[in-house]
Design a protein around this motif. Structure first.
Motif, PDB file in Angstrom:
ATOM      1  N   ASN A 167      -8.889   5.315  -4.275  1.00  0.00           N
ATOM      2  CA  ASN A 167      -9.912   5.822  -5.188  1.00  0.00           C
ATOM      3  C   ASN A 167      -9.507   5.648  -6.657  1.00  0.00           C
ATOM      4  O   ASN A 167      -9.707   6.545  -7.475  1.00  0.00           O
ATOM      5  CB  ASN A 167     -10.251   7.279  -4.883  1.00  0.00           C
ATOM      6  CG  ASN A 167     -11.609   7.653  -5.446  1.00  0.00           C
ATOM      7  OD1 ASN A 167     -12.505   6.814  -5.528  1.00  0.00           O
ATOM      8  ND2 ASN A 167     -11.759   8.895  -5.847  1.00  0.00           N
ATOM      9  N   PRO A 226     -14.449   1.844  -7.466  1.00  0.00           N
ATOM     10  CA  PRO A 226     -14.151   1.984  -6.030  1.00  0.00           C
ATOM     11  C   PRO A 226     -15.380   1.929  -5.139  1.00  0.00           C
ATOM     12  O   PRO A 226     -15.315   1.424  -4.032  1.00  0.00           O
ATOM     13  CB  PRO A 226     -13.465   3.349  -5.959  1.00  0.00           C
ATOM     14  CG  PRO A 226     -12.796   3.481  -7.278  1.00  0.00           C
ATOM     15  CD  PRO A 226     -13.757   2.840  -8.263  1.00  0.00           C
ATOM     16  N   TYR A 232     -16.505  -1.335  -3.153  1.00  0.00           N
ATOM     17  CA  TYR A 232     -15.746  -1.853  -2.021  1.00  0.00           C
ATOM     18  C   TYR A 232     -16.294  -1.226  -0.755  1.00  0.00           C
ATOM     19  O   TYR A 232     -16.668  -0.068  -0.747  1.00  0.00           O
ATOM     20  CB  TYR A 232     -14.266  -1.504  -2.159  1.00  0.00           C
ATOM     21  CG  TYR A 232     -13.694  -1.989  -3.449  1.00  0.00           C
ATOM     22  CD1 TYR A 232     -13.170  -3.266  -3.552  1.00  0.00           C
ATOM     23  CD2 TYR A 232     -13.697  -1.195  -4.578  1.00  0.00           C
ATOM     24  CE1 TYR A 232     -12.649  -3.725  -4.747  1.00  0.00           C
ATOM     25  CE2 TYR A 232     -13.188  -1.649  -5.774  1.00  0.00           C
ATOM     26  CZ  TYR A 232     -12.667  -2.908  -5.852  1.00  0.00           C
ATOM     27  OH  TYR A 232     -12.158  -3.361  -7.027  1.00  0.00           O
ATOM     28  N   MET A 272       0.833  -1.206   0.000  1.00  0.00           N
ATOM     29  CA  MET A 272       0.000   0.000   0.000  1.00  0.00           C
ATOM     30  C   MET A 272       0.868   1.257   0.000  1.00  0.00           C
ATOM     31  O   MET A 272       0.547   2.221  -0.683  1.00  0.00           O
ATOM     32  CB  MET A 272      -0.961  -0.016   1.195  1.00  0.00           C
ATOM     33  CG  MET A 272      -1.932   1.123   1.197  1.00  0.00           C
ATOM     34  SD  MET A 272      -3.008   1.091  -0.258  1.00  0.00           S
ATOM     35  CE  MET A 272      -4.140   2.376   0.168  1.00  0.00           C
ATOM     36  N   ARG A 311      -8.724  -3.915  -3.047  1.00  0.00           N
ATOM     37  CA  ARG A 311      -8.957  -3.150  -1.816  1.00  0.00           C
ATOM     38  C   ARG A 311      -8.050  -1.931  -1.769  1.00  0.00           C
ATOM     39  O   ARG A 311      -8.485  -0.826  -1.436  1.00  0.00           O
ATOM     40  CB  ARG A 311      -8.726  -4.017  -0.586  1.00  0.00           C
ATOM     41  CG  ARG A 311      -9.868  -4.954  -0.263  1.00  0.00           C
ATOM     42  CD  ARG A 311      -9.705  -5.565   1.117  1.00  0.00           C
ATOM     43  NE  ARG A 311      -8.463  -6.285   1.294  1.00  0.00           N
ATOM     44  CZ  ARG A 311      -8.274  -7.577   1.020  1.00  0.00           C
ATOM     45  NH1 ARG A 311      -9.276  -8.309   0.567  1.00  0.00           N
ATOM     46  NH2 ARG A 311      -7.113  -8.145   1.223  1.00  0.00           N
ATOM     47  N   ASP A 312      -6.766  -2.134  -2.094  1.00  0.00           N
ATOM     48  CA  ASP A 312      -5.825  -1.014  -2.083  1.00  0.00           C
ATOM     49  C   ASP A 312      -6.243   0.044  -3.099  1.00  0.00           C
ATOM     50  O   ASP A 312      -6.194   1.243  -2.818  1.00  0.00           O
ATOM     51  CB  ASP A 312      -4.401  -1.487  -2.394  1.00  0.00           C
ATOM     52  CG  ASP A 312      -3.749  -2.241  -1.246  1.00  0.00           C
ATOM     53  OD1 ASP A 312      -4.342  -2.311  -0.146  1.00  0.00           O
ATOM     54  OD2 ASP A 312      -2.632  -2.764  -1.459  1.00  0.00           O
ATOM     55  N   ARG A 314       0.635   3.901  -3.017  1.00  0.00           N
ATOM     56  CA  ARG A 314       0.329   5.316  -2.765  1.00  0.00           C
ATOM     57  C   ARG A 314       1.288   6.203  -3.565  1.00  0.00           C
ATOM     58  O   ARG A 314       0.882   7.219  -4.126  1.00  0.00           O
ATOM     59  CB  ARG A 314       0.427   5.616  -1.269  1.00  0.00           C
ATOM     60  CG  ARG A 314      -0.140   6.961  -0.889  1.00  0.00           C
ATOM     61  CD  ARG A 314      -0.301   7.135   0.615  1.00  0.00           C
ATOM     62  NE  ARG A 314      -1.475   6.391   1.071  1.00  0.00           N
ATOM     63  CZ  ARG A 314      -1.440   5.356   1.912  1.00  0.00           C
ATOM     64  NH1 ARG A 314      -0.299   4.931   2.414  1.00  0.00           N
ATOM     65  NH2 ARG A 314      -2.544   4.738   2.273  1.00  0.00           N
ATOM     66  N   LYS A 347     -15.216  -0.391   2.984  1.00  0.00           N
ATOM     67  CA  LYS A 347     -14.172  -0.300   4.013  1.00  0.00           C
ATOM     68  C   LYS A 347     -13.113  -1.395   3.873  1.00  0.00           C
ATOM     69  O   LYS A 347     -12.842  -2.146   4.797  1.00  0.00           O
ATOM     70  CB  LYS A 347     -14.787  -0.322   5.398  1.00  0.00           C
ATOM     71  CG  LYS A 347     -15.600   0.909   5.690  1.00  0.00           C
ATOM     72  CD  LYS A 347     -16.058   0.951   7.121  1.00  0.00           C
ATOM     73  CE  LYS A 347     -16.849   2.228   7.345  1.00  0.00           C
ATOM     74  NZ  LYS A 347     -17.306   2.354   8.692  1.00  0.00           N
ATOM     75  N   GLY A 348     -12.546  -1.486   2.681  1.00  0.00           N
ATOM     76  CA  GLY A 348     -11.471  -2.446   2.473  1.00  0.00           C
ATOM     77  C   GLY A 348     -11.935  -3.866   2.205  1.00  0.00           C
ATOM     78  O   GLY A 348     -11.142  -4.765   2.076  1.00  0.00           O
ATOM     79  N   ASN A 364      -9.093   2.033  -1.758  1.00  0.00           N
ATOM     80  CA  ASN A 364      -8.643   2.973  -0.731  1.00  0.00           C
ATOM     81  C   ASN A 364      -7.926   4.174  -1.337  1.00  0.00           C
ATOM     82  O   ASN A 364      -7.876   5.243  -0.732  1.00  0.00           O
ATOM     83  CB  ASN A 364      -7.743   2.277   0.281  1.00  0.00           C
ATOM     84  CG  ASN A 364      -8.526   1.335   1.173  1.00  0.00           C
ATOM     85  OD1 ASN A 364      -9.701   1.565   1.452  1.00  0.00           O
ATOM     86  ND2 ASN A 364      -7.903   0.262   1.609  1.00  0.00           N
TER      87      ASN A 364
END
Length: 127
Positions: free
Chosen positions: A97, A116, A119, A37, A91-92, A41, A121-122, A95
């Motif tokens: 977006n 997105p 999903y 993650m 999921r990542d 990012r 909350k992960g 998170n």
């Protein structure tokens, strides 16, 4: 034609980082105090993310490019969207977006029904 020389690597957000991190597995990254993650990012807002990811889908089997690992790219190419490894990527991406379409476009696939918002909350929920 896209090639390693045609990409403006000097514009990459990972410029100046230890790029060995992008070739480590999950356990090796943890030893360095990093996670996938963290690396995703860095890639998520990178101005050359699209070129980097396109290059990786065409030429690279290993390493994280554009926020996607070699194993994840292989699973995407083979359409293995229910694989737990891809669930972590999804999921990542949620998170951060990012839409799955931003990856699928490189293999000529469309998946507009996975965004997105799909999903929670992960937790990936198939629609």
């Amino acid at each position: 034609m896209l090639s390693v020389k045609s990409i403006e690597w000097n514009q990459a957000d990972c410029r100046g980082m230890n790029t060995d991190l992008f070739f480590m597995n999950r356990e090796e990254l943890q030893l360095e105090g990093m996670t996938y993650m963290n690396l995703r990012r860095v890639c998520s807002d990178c101005p050359i993310r699209r070129d980097c990811l396109e290059y990786a889908f065409k030429y690279e089997r290993h390493g994280m490019f554009g926020g996607v690992t070699g194993l994840e790219r292989d699973l995407i190419r083979r359409g293995k969207f229910n694989d737990p490894i891809l669930n972590r990527l999804l999921r990542d991406m949620a998170n951060l977006n990012l839409s799955l379409n931003s990856i699928l476009e490189f293999i000529g696939a469309e998946c507009s029904f996975i965004e997105p918002r799909d999903y929670v909350k992960g937790h990936y929920e198939q629609v």
